[in-house]
Motif scaffolding. Sequence first.
Motif, PDB file in Angstrom:
ATOM      1  N   SER A   1       8.517  13.341   8.638  1.00  0.00           N
ATOM      2  CA  SER A   1       9.024  13.606   7.293  1.00  0.00           C
ATOM      3  C   SER A   1       9.843  14.883   7.283  1.00  0.00           C
ATOM      4  CB  SER A   1       7.863  13.722   6.303  1.00  0.00           C
ATOM      5  OG  SER A   1       7.180  14.930   6.483  1.00  0.00           O
ATOM      6  N   GLU A   2      10.793  14.894   6.401  1.00  0.00           N
ATOM      7  CA  GLU A   2      11.614  16.080   6.195  1.00  0.00           C
ATOM      8  C   GLU A   2      10.918  16.965   5.168  1.00  0.00           C
ATOM      9  OE1 GLU A   2      14.548  16.582   7.778  1.00  0.00           O
ATOM     10  OE2 GLU A   2      14.569  14.629   8.744  1.00  0.00           O
ATOM     11  N   GLN A   3      11.097  18.266   5.292  1.00  0.00           N
ATOM     12  CA  GLN A   3      10.600  19.191   4.286  1.00  0.00           C
ATOM     13  C   GLN A   3      11.781  19.528   3.378  1.00  0.00           C
ATOM     14  OE1 GLN A   3       7.364  21.831   5.268  1.00  0.00           O
ATOM     15  NE2 GLN A   3       8.633  23.532   4.575  1.00  0.00           N
ATOM     16  N   ILE A   4      11.642  19.191   2.106  1.00  0.00           N
ATOM     17  CA  ILE A   4      12.755  19.279   1.161  1.00  0.00           C
ATOM     18  C   ILE A   4      12.451  20.312   0.080  1.00  0.00           C
ATOM     19  CG2 ILE A   4      14.127  17.989  -0.531  1.00  0.00           C
ATOM     20  CD1 ILE A   4      13.503  15.468   1.162  1.00  0.00           C
ATOM     21  N   LEU A   5      13.434  21.151  -0.211  1.00  0.00           N
ATOM     22  CA  LEU A   5      13.332  22.138  -1.280  1.00  0.00           C
ATOM     23  C   LEU A   5      13.996  21.568  -2.525  1.00  0.00           C
ATOM     24  CD1 LEU A   5      12.470  25.072  -1.968  1.00  0.00           C
ATOM     25  CD2 LEU A   5      14.802  25.760  -1.379  1.00  0.00           C
ATOM     26  N   LEU A   6      13.310  21.679  -3.664  1.00  0.00           N
ATOM     27  CA  LEU A   6      13.848  21.208  -4.937  1.00  0.00           C
ATOM     28  C   LEU A   6      13.891  22.390  -5.897  1.00  0.00           C
ATOM     29  CD1 LEU A   6      13.078  17.944  -6.777  1.00  0.00           C
ATOM     30  CD2 LEU A   6      12.886  20.093  -8.011  1.00  0.00           C
ATOM     31  N   LEU A   7      15.085  22.696  -6.413  1.00  0.00           N
ATOM     32  CA  LEU A   7      15.254  23.799  -7.353  1.00  0.00           C
ATOM     33  C   LEU A   7      15.043  23.308  -8.779  1.00  0.00           C
ATOM     34  CD1 LEU A   7      18.461  25.558  -5.963  1.00  0.00           C
ATOM     35  CD2 LEU A   7      16.084  26.328  -5.754  1.00  0.00           C
ATOM     36  N   ALA A   8      14.100  23.920  -9.475  1.00  0.00           N
ATOM     37  CA  ALA A   8      13.826  23.570 -10.863  1.00  0.00           C
ATOM     38  C   ALA A   8      13.985  24.817 -11.727  1.00  0.00           C
ATOM     39  CB  ALA A   8      12.418  22.995 -11.002  1.00  0.00           C
TER      40      ALA A   8
END
Length: 195
Positions: free
Chosen positions: A2-9
């Motif tokens: 799996s990829e580690q994904i950053l999500l900006l909120a």
Amino acid sequence: MSEQILLLAGDFVEDYEVMVPYQALQAVGHDVHAVCPEKEAGDQCPTAIHDFEGDQTYTEKPGHNFELTHDFDAVEPSDYDALVVPGGRAPEYLRTYDEVLETVRHFFEDEKPVASLCHGLQILAAADVLEGRTCTAYPALEVDMRQAGAEWADDVVRDGNLVTAQAWPDHPEWLAAFLDLLGTDLEQPAEAAED
């Protein structure tokens, strides 16, 4: 793997544009870290639902509370494989944080996958990463994208490491293009399919 994904909120991020990718990416096995400047894991961002009801622009209604999973101050961009930048009202002020812009620039400098839609592209424009790229955003932002040096498209578009869409109605095509860019394997092993 799996990829580690950053999500900006951020406060008043668009409800569908944060909830749907967050859950969809997890559903296919990715590890998604949702962060917001000046907030920590467990803090919440209120969301806004933008709808298209025949008016000259979208309407806005209260959405859900979106719980953050990680501390923004602890983010090390090099630890992440990809970035998601949703829209809503949050990008308008998130683009004023130098740390946000530096984080975005990292993903472009290292040519890591980036998915953004709607007003999320305001952050990319402020980070000065759109020069010479083809992209789309909420239609009213066409002039902003052109001023940032981008070529405008009317549909979901993939340009190198960047996938963009106009708004949440584009989720199926936008998410499919991002998953393809990530190299996400959606095929089930034969033995799992038979169970």
